[in-house]
Design an enzyme around this catalytic site. Structure first.
Site, short mmCIF file in Angstrom:
data_model
loop_
_atom_site.label_atom_id
_atom_site.label_comp_id
_atom_site.label_asym_id
_atom_site.label_seq_id
_atom_site.Cartn_x
_atom_site.Cartn_y
_atom_site.Cartn_z
N ARG A 199 12.67 -16.04 -5.99
CA ARG A 199 13.04 -14.62 -5.84
C ARG A 199 13.46 -14.37 -4.39
O ARG A 199 13.46 -15.29 -3.56
CB ARG A 199 11.87 -13.71 -6.21
N ASP A 208 3.88 -25.96 -4.76
CA ASP A 208 3.04 -25.22 -3.83
C ASP A 208 3.25 -25.92 -2.48
O ASP A 208 2.87 -27.09 -2.32
CB ASP A 208 1.58 -25.28 -4.26
N VAL A 209 3.84 -25.21 -1.54
CA VAL A 209 4.24 -25.87 -0.28
C VAL A 209 3.06 -26.37 0.55
O VAL A 209 3.27 -27.10 1.52
CB VAL A 209 5.14 -24.96 0.59
N ASN A 219 11.96 -22.04 3.07
CA ASN A 219 12.03 -20.57 2.98
C ASN A 219 10.73 -19.93 2.50
O ASN A 219 10.47 -18.77 2.82
CB ASN A 219 13.19 -20.22 2.03
N TYR A 244 0.66 -14.02 10.83
CA TYR A 244 2.10 -14.16 10.53
C TYR A 244 2.87 -14.52 11.79
O TYR A 244 3.72 -15.42 11.79
CB TYR A 244 2.61 -12.84 9.93
N LYS A 256 5.00 -17.96 12.42
CA LYS A 256 6.45 -17.96 12.61
C LYS A 256 6.86 -18.46 14.00
O LYS A 256 7.92 -19.05 14.17
CB LYS A 256 7.01 -16.56 12.34
N VAL A 291 14.14 -7.36 5.85
CA VAL A 291 15.07 -7.67 4.76
C VAL A 291 14.49 -7.09 3.47
O VAL A 291 13.30 -7.26 3.19
CB VAL A 291 15.25 -9.21 4.59
N THR A 300 13.41 -7.22 0.18
CA THR A 300 13.03 -8.22 -0.84
C THR A 300 11.67 -7.79 -1.43
O THR A 300 11.05 -6.84 -0.92
CB THR A 300 12.85 -9.62 -0.22
N THR A 342 8.99 -7.16 1.34
CA THR A 342 8.95 -5.88 2.04
C THR A 342 8.50 -4.77 1.08
O THR A 342 7.75 -3.88 1.46
CB THR A 342 10.33 -5.55 2.66
P1 NAD Z 1 9.59 -13.02 -1.15
O1 NAD Z 1 8.15 -12.71 -1.19
O2 NAD Z 1 10.52 -12.29 -2.04
O3 NAD Z 1 9.86 -14.58 -1.36
C1 NAD Z 1 8.98 -15.57 -0.88
C2 NAD Z 1 8.90 -16.66 -1.91
O4 NAD Z 1 8.00 -17.68 -1.41
C3 NAD Z 1 8.34 -16.17 -3.26
O5 NAD Z 1 9.15 -16.60 -4.32
C4 NAD Z 1 6.96 -16.80 -3.29
O6 NAD Z 1 6.48 -17.08 -4.60
C5 NAD Z 1 7.20 -18.08 -2.50
N1 NAD Z 1 5.94 -18.66 -2.05
C6 NAD Z 1 4.88 -18.04 -1.49
N2 NAD Z 1 3.88 -18.91 -1.31
C7 NAD Z 1 4.30 -20.10 -1.77
C8 NAD Z 1 3.72 -21.39 -1.85
N3 NAD Z 1 2.46 -21.64 -1.44
N4 NAD Z 1 4.47 -22.40 -2.35
C9 NAD Z 1 5.73 -22.18 -2.81
N5 NAD Z 1 6.33 -20.98 -2.76
C10 NAD Z 1 5.61 -19.95 -2.24
O7 NAD Z 1 10.02 -12.77 0.38
P2 NAD Z 1 11.39 -13.05 1.18
O8 NAD Z 1 11.64 -11.85 2.00
O9 NAD Z 1 12.44 -13.57 0.30
O10 NAD Z 1 10.88 -14.19 2.18
C11 NAD Z 1 11.55 -15.42 2.38
C12 NAD Z 1 11.22 -15.92 3.79
O11 NAD Z 1 11.76 -15.02 4.76
C13 NAD Z 1 9.73 -16.01 4.10
O12 NAD Z 1 9.47 -17.18 4.85
C14 NAD Z 1 9.47 -14.79 4.95
O13 NAD Z 1 8.36 -14.94 5.80
C15 NAD Z 1 10.77 -14.70 5.71
N6 NAD Z 1 11.06 -13.38 6.27
C16 NAD Z 1 11.14 -12.28 5.47
C17 NAD Z 1 11.45 -11.05 6.03
C18 NAD Z 1 11.57 -9.79 5.21
O14 NAD Z 1 11.65 -8.69 5.79
N7 NAD Z 1 11.63 -9.86 3.89
C19 NAD Z 1 11.66 -10.95 7.42
C20 NAD Z 1 11.58 -12.09 8.20
C21 NAD Z 1 11.29 -13.30 7.62
#
Ligand code: NAD
Length: 256
Positions: free
Chosen positions: A16, A60-61, A87, A153, A157, A186, A188, A191
């Site tokens: 997602r 699971d990462v 990601n 967090y 990061k 972002v 998603t 957020t």
């Molecule tokens: P999201 O929650 O929609 O997607 C994150 C995905 O990671 C999900 O599908 C989730 O199931 C998966 N995930 C979580 N734990 C996991 C695990 N142990 N093993 C495998 N998969 C796992 O969020 P997103 O916004 O798409 O985030 C993607 C990346 O961007 C993340 O690293 C997040 O920290 C980073 N990020 C997001 C934002 C934001 O505002 N959305 C801002 C900066 C950075």
């Protein structure tokens, strides 16, 4: 001709949000894509939508064995591995540092940072076998400056940003480039889960005047995965609508 013709990508957290958008974009540009996630139904739905060019694997990462299986399945399905996008990540909630339980801190750091470490550790031997490629590690603006009430967090990061540079130094000799991407806000599920719908004054005050979209981020990830970024490695790419440039509220009013 696609910008990723002939590439095979493994994207963690691809079920997602940004990861799923990157999978769709990569396939549209000619890549074969494996998405790994703990969200099985959502991941299988994305793979189904993308047909023969995409496979879902449960990943699971935090598990080195899971990563090894994901890498093996990628090579088996598409004959190699040339792009890794680390990601997957979690926000983990906001807490004052002194009231953050160690278990909560470790969970965020283990998924976001150790997950990225394990991804590179297990993928690089297969990428070398495939003749090299590109790794894109998704950090955050929280990897550039502090976020109050986000100690875990922020630590995770910053760690992703640092390990990216070490990896770039070590893997350059194998023809593998490694860069980090630093999104601002972002829109998603991540957020949405903390009630951020992008409509706050905060976003009106950044130069771009809006929250980011998964497409904004995947444009940059695609560039870093492709040969268009052939001379970029060990670098950090802010995709934050200008958030880091300062506070637009400090601008004097225009004279006319
Ligand atoms: P999201 O929650 O929609 O997607 C994150 C995905 O990671 C999900 O599908 C989730 O199931 C998966 N995930 C979580 N734990 C996991 C695990 N142990 N093993 C495998 N998969 C796992 O969020 P997103 O916004 O798409 O985030 C993607 C990346 O961007 C993340 O690293 C997040 O920290 C980073 N990020 C997001 C934002 C934001 O505002 N959305 C801002 C900066 C950075």
């Amino acid at each position: 001709m696609g910008r990723l013709d002939g590439r095979v990508a493994l994207i963690s957290g691809g079920a997602r949000g940004q990861g799923a958008t990157e999978a769709r974009r990569f396939v549209a540009e000619g890549a074969k894509v494996v998405i790994g996630d703990v969200l099985v139904d959502e991941g299988e739905a994305v793979a189904h939508e993308l047909g023969d060019d995409c496979v879902f694997v449960t990943l699971d990462v935090t598990s080195e064995a899971n990563w090894q299986e994901a890498v093996n399945e990628t090579v088996e399905a598409y004959g190699g591995l040339t792009v890794l996008v680390n990601n997957a990540g979690i926000l983990g909630g906001f807490n004052p540092l002194v009231r953050t339980p160690l278990d909560d801190f470790m969970r965020v750091v283990t998924i976001n940072l150790a997950g990225t470490f394990l991804g590179m550790k297990t993928a690089v031997p297969a990428m070398r076998e495939s003749g090299g490629g590109a790794i894109v590690n998704i950090s955050s603006t929280a990897g550039m400056w502090g976020v109050p009430f986000g100690a875990a967090y922020t630590a995770s990061k910053f760690g992703v940003r640092g390990i990216t540079k070490t990896a770039a130094l070590e893997f350059g000799r194998y023809g593998i480039r490694v860069n980090s991407v630093h999104p601002g806000g972002v829109l998603t599920p991540m957020t949405a889960e903390v009630g951020d719908d992008g409509n706050s004054d905060y976003y009106r005050r950044i130069p771009a005047g809006r929250i980011g979209t998964p497409d904004d981020i995947s444009n940059v990830v695609l560039f870093l995965a492709s040969d268009e970024s052939a001379y970029c490695t060990g670098a950090e790419f802010l995709v934050d609508g200008g958030m880091q440039a300062g506070d637009i509220a400090l601008l004097p009013p225009p004279r006319s």
